[in-house]
Design a protein around this motif. Structure first.
Motif, PDB file in Angstrom:
ATOM      1  N   GLU A  25       0.834  -1.202   0.000  1.00 13.31           N
ATOM      2  CA  GLU A  25       0.000   0.000   0.000  1.00 13.31           C
ATOM      3  C   GLU A  25       0.869   1.253   0.000  1.00 13.31           C
ATOM      4  OE1 GLU A  25      -0.444  -2.648   1.941  1.00 13.31           O
ATOM      5  OE2 GLU A  25      -2.445  -3.361   1.385  1.00 13.31           O
ATOM      6  N   ASP A  26       1.993   1.205   0.740  1.00 14.17           N
ATOM      7  CA  ASP A  26       2.931   2.329   0.758  1.00 14.17           C
ATOM      8  C   ASP A  26       3.582   2.522  -0.612  1.00 14.17           C
ATOM      9  OD1 ASP A  26       2.496   2.674   3.553  1.00 14.17           O
ATOM     10  OD2 ASP A  26       3.967   1.091   3.960  1.00 14.17           O
ATOM     11  N   ASP A  29       1.239   4.357  -2.888  1.00 13.96           N
ATOM     12  CA  ASP A  29       1.288   5.798  -2.634  1.00 13.96           C
ATOM     13  C   ASP A  29       2.534   6.420  -3.262  1.00 13.96           C
ATOM     14  OD1 ASP A  29      -1.071   5.648  -1.205  1.00 13.96           O
ATOM     15  OD2 ASP A  29      -0.065   5.527   0.745  1.00 13.96           O
ATOM     16  N   TYR A  30       3.664   5.737  -3.132  1.00 15.34           N
ATOM     17  CA  TYR A  30       4.921   6.208  -3.716  1.00 15.34           C
ATOM     18  C   TYR A  30       4.803   6.317  -5.236  1.00 15.34           C
ATOM     19  CZ  TYR A  30       9.671   5.656  -5.565  1.00 15.34           C
ATOM     20  OH  TYR A  30      10.823   5.787  -6.288  1.00 15.34           O
ATOM     21  N   LYS A  32       2.025   6.504  -7.030  1.00 14.53           N
ATOM     22  CA  LYS A  32       1.028   7.526  -7.371  1.00 14.53           C
ATOM     23  C   LYS A  32       1.655   8.913  -7.330  1.00 14.53           C
ATOM     24  CE  LYS A  32      -3.486   9.290  -6.029  1.00 14.53           C
ATOM     25  NZ  LYS A  32      -4.574   9.230  -5.064  1.00 14.53           N
ATOM     26  N   SER A  33       2.458   9.160  -6.330  1.00 12.00           N
ATOM     27  CA  SER A  33       3.144  10.433  -6.213  1.00 12.00           C
ATOM     28  C   SER A  33       4.087  10.652  -7.397  1.00 12.00           C
ATOM     29  CB  SER A  33       3.930  10.473  -4.901  1.00 12.00           C
ATOM     30  OG  SER A  33       4.747  11.592  -4.840  1.00 12.00           O
ATOM     31  N   ARG A  77       2.111   0.166 -10.847  1.00 10.85           N
ATOM     32  CA  ARG A  77       1.004   0.459  -9.922  1.00 10.85           C
ATOM     33  C   ARG A  77      -0.125  -0.548 -10.127  1.00 10.85           C
ATOM     34  NH1 ARG A  77      -2.304   5.579 -11.129  1.00 10.85           N
ATOM     35  NH2 ARG A  77      -3.052   4.100 -12.649  1.00 10.85           N
ATOM     36  N   LYS A  81      -1.438  -3.393  -7.474  1.00 10.00           N
ATOM     37  CA  LYS A  81      -2.860  -3.519  -7.111  1.00 10.00           C
ATOM     38  C   LYS A  81      -3.300  -4.972  -7.251  1.00 10.00           C
ATOM     39  CE  LYS A  81      -4.568   1.083  -8.290  1.00 10.00           C
ATOM     40  NZ  LYS A  81      -5.398   1.874  -9.219  1.00 10.00           N
TER      41      LYS A  81
END
Length: 113
Positions: A25-26, A29-30, A32-33, A77, A81
């Motif tokens: 999950e982290d 986020d990484y 996505k950023s 990503r 998922k």
């Protein structure tokens, strides 16, 4: 820098972060950023992967690197998922090993072994 080097660089960053103890999950986020950063850059061009690869040498270095990083980060990503949704099917608890299986799958799929 070739497309496979960009891919290896991103995969190494993911593996390093997983080794540090971050969860998938982290990593999402990484990524996505990073995707947001890459796609907002002036050097990002919205083209297909086929176009990018076919015209690799004709496209400026900065544009092709930015675009390739964005494209591959989006791919990873989506892959992560999938791992999150199907992690219960793996008997392996180590996130690095699970990610390495994904990396191996891609190498086999692309016949790079």
């Amino acid at each position: 820098m070739t497309p496979d080097k960009v891919e290896r660089h991103i995969d190494k960053r993911i593996t390093d972060k997983l080794s540090e103890g971050l969860e998938f999950e982290d990593i999402l986020d990484y990524l996505k950023s990073n995707i947001n950063i890459y796609t907002k850059m002036e050097s990002f061009i919205k083209v297909s992967k086929r176009y990018l690869f076919n015209n690799w040498e004709l496209i400026s270095w900065k544009k092709r690197m930015t675009t390739m990083c964005a494209m591959y980060s989006i791919k990873r990503r989506n892959d992560i998922k999938w791992i999150i949704e199907n992690k219960h099917k793996f008997e392996i608890e180590d996130n690095v090993k699970i990610f390495n299986l994904l990396y191996l799958r891609d190498k086999i799929k692309n016949k790079q072994l």
